[in-house]
Scaffold this active site. Structure first.
Site, PDB file in Angstrom:
ATOM      1  N   SER A  45      -6.027  -9.789  -1.660  1.00 52.28           N
ATOM      2  CA  SER A  45      -4.943  -9.939  -0.688  1.00 52.28           C
ATOM      3  C   SER A  45      -5.393 -10.407   0.685  1.00 52.28           C
ATOM      4  O   SER A  45      -4.583 -10.916   1.450  1.00 52.28           O
ATOM      5  CB  SER A  45      -4.196  -8.616  -0.558  1.00 52.28           C
ATOM      6  OG  SER A  45      -5.059  -7.633  -0.035  1.00 52.28           O
TER       7      SER A  45
ATOM      8  N   LYS B  45       6.690  -6.564  -4.703  1.00 52.38           N
ATOM      9  CA  LYS B  45       6.260  -7.776  -3.988  1.00 52.38           C
ATOM     10  C   LYS B  45       7.134  -8.950  -4.449  1.00 52.38           C
ATOM     11  O   LYS B  45       8.318  -8.957  -4.141  1.00 52.38           O
ATOM     12  CB  LYS B  45       4.754  -7.978  -4.180  1.00 52.38           C
ATOM     13  CG  LYS B  45       3.966  -6.891  -3.434  1.00 52.38           C
ATOM     14  CD  LYS B  45       2.475  -7.060  -3.453  1.00 52.38           C
ATOM     15  CE  LYS B  45       1.822  -6.040  -2.520  1.00 52.38           C
ATOM     16  NZ  LYS B  45       0.884  -5.133  -3.205  1.00 52.38           N
TER      17      LYS B  45
ATOM     18  N   HIS C 138      -0.457  -9.219  -6.399  1.00 56.53           N
ATOM     19  CA  HIS C 138      -0.246 -10.398  -5.548  1.00 56.53           C
ATOM     20  C   HIS C 138      -0.204 -11.700  -6.351  1.00 56.53           C
ATOM     21  O   HIS C 138      -0.036 -12.769  -5.773  1.00 56.53           O
ATOM     22  CB  HIS C 138      -1.347 -10.517  -4.481  1.00 56.53           C
ATOM     23  CG  HIS C 138      -1.130  -9.624  -3.305  1.00 56.53           C
ATOM     24  ND1 HIS C 138      -0.221  -9.897  -2.304  1.00 56.53           N
ATOM     25  CD2 HIS C 138      -1.691  -8.443  -2.977  1.00 56.53           C
ATOM     26  CE1 HIS C 138      -0.245  -8.935  -1.405  1.00 56.53           C
ATOM     27  NE2 HIS C 138      -1.130  -8.032  -1.793  1.00 56.53           N
TER      28      HIS C 138
END
Ligand SMILES: *Cc1c(COP(=O)(O)O)cnc(C)c1O
Length: 397
Positions: free
Chosen positions: A183, A242, A211
């Site tokens: 990240s 996310k 991610h």
């Protein structure tokens, strides 16, 4: 008697402030989106959300949540195995497995819990976990909770991974554990090499796709799509918090015996509440959208390529990225903070990161691109970066 520890905590807080490490929370008074409104009334372009596909306030997801509130109510008031499993929970678990091409899925309240509850039920002192040095905090905590032997390799360093695998050869079972996308830099784990080494040294593979899922790969199926190894990773963990709508919820998906055992033994699953139906139903709708089209991925990839390309052209030092993360290297902690606050004055909301979140002397601004960004948003961000970059002497031409 609160007295003594109160003084101690006050001192501790003071030292966090003095070190310049105190985290303040900025208040947002609008839904999460490309344009958000701050409590001050200022409207800014948001370039620091994990809202990669722009789904956080998508009308279809809001509608799905409303429908489930009406059909299944607000809360479950139970863990899954007592009376907290609805038809919706099972449907979402199936949808996640279909998306990743895996056998079965188990839901958690968050990916932090999925990672916290994975190792302890599966592995014991005879086993070995071989973990990337930059893995997420929740993986590190999950590893700590298990009795397995721990091996660590330098970030994405395949020579080091091989050395650790050799050291771990006398263990009963070996698991290589990695984030899909890291990240802070936006680099991806070299899954082709990891897969090759896993075969050579008889190890399982676990990837945390928080991610990367929804983001990486032509259709957003994550790093297994990017490296063309769908079906070869044994354990995938991920989040609904996310790209996948941004509310909350985590999951582990993979081999069916692994998932079945987790339902019996994984502590965050057994001892924590079931996800609310509204969140679950929005998740189901979201995976339906993913099955219909890859338009959002196309837009996100286009936005990311455009922005990173222009930032490099402008002379910024950008970390090599294969995700929707663009790390603008500034190196100096104070400069990163000053840069971010000047950008906010220009209407661009980003965050500057510095030690201990990233290594000393590697301060940066992390820009997160989204399919919610329109071309004019990207242009405004680019212009603001160039303007502030010149002001602060980062860009010299
Ligand atoms: C965000 C993140 C998590 C935690 O996910 P939550 O669902 O928010 O708990 C875990 N692993 C990685 C790599 C992440 O980026």
């Amino acid at each position: 008697m609160y007295g003594k520890i109160k003084d101690h905590l006050t001192q501790e807080l003071q030292s966090i402030r003095e070190a310049g490490l105190y985290k303040n929370e900025r208040l947002i008074v609008s839904p999460q989106d490309a344009v958000i409104r701050l409590a001050s009334g200022q409207e800014v372009l948001n370039f620091c959300a994990n809202n990669y596909l722009g789904l956080s306030n998508h009308p279809r997801l809001v509608q799905a949540a409303v429908e489930a509130l009406q059909s299944h109510g607000y809360g479950m008031s139970s863990v899954r195995f007592i009376c907290g499993t609805t038809d919706l929970h099972k449907k979402l678990e199936r949808a996640i497995a279909n998306f990743f091409g895996t056998e079965d899925t188990i839901l958690y309240a968050a990916c932090f819990d999925a990672n916290g509850g994975i190792f302890e039920p599966l592995l014991s002192e005879e086993d070995a976990i071989i973990s990337d040095a930059l893995n997420h905090a929740s993986i590190i905590d999950g590893v700590r909770l298990s009795k397995a032997k721990r091996f660590r390799y330098a970030n994405a360093d395949m020579k080091d991974l091989e050395e650790q695998l050799i050291l771990a050869q006398d263990a009963r079972f070996r698991v290589i554990v990695t984030d899909g996308v890291f990240s802070m830099d936006g680099n991806v784990a070299p899954m082709d090499e990891i897969n090759r080494l896993a075969k050579k040294y008889d190890a399982l593979i676990m990837v945390d796709e928080c991610h990367s899922a929804g983001v990486v790969g032509k259709t957003g199926r994550g790093v297994t799509e990017l490296f063309n190894i769908r079906g070869e990773v044994d354990i995938i963990t991920g989040t609904l918090g996310k790209a996948f709508g941004g509310a909350l919820g985590g999951f582990t998906t993979g081999r069916k015996e692994i998932i079945e055992l987790l339902r019996q033994r994984s502590r965050p699953y057994l001892f924590s509440n079931s996800l609310p139906p509204a969140v679950v139903n929005a998740g189901i709708r979201m995976f339906e959208m993913m099955a219909e089209t890859s338009e959002l991925q196309e837009k996100l990839h286009h936005n990311t390529d455009w922005f990173i390309g222009k930032m490099k052209e402008a002379g910024f030092d950008i970390k090599p990225s294969r995700s929707a993360i663009c790390a603008v290297m500034l190196y100096d902690a104070r400069v990163s903070q000053e840069f971010a606050s000047r950008l906010l004055e220009e209407g661009i909301y980003v965050t500057g990161f510095y030690y201990p979140v990233v290594p000393k002397g590697a301060a940066r601004i992390r820009v997160q691109l989204s399919a919610a960004h329109e071309p004019e948003h990207l242009e405004r961000a680019l212009h603001a970066f160039v303007k502030v970059g010149k002001e602060l002497g980062i860009l010299t031409n």
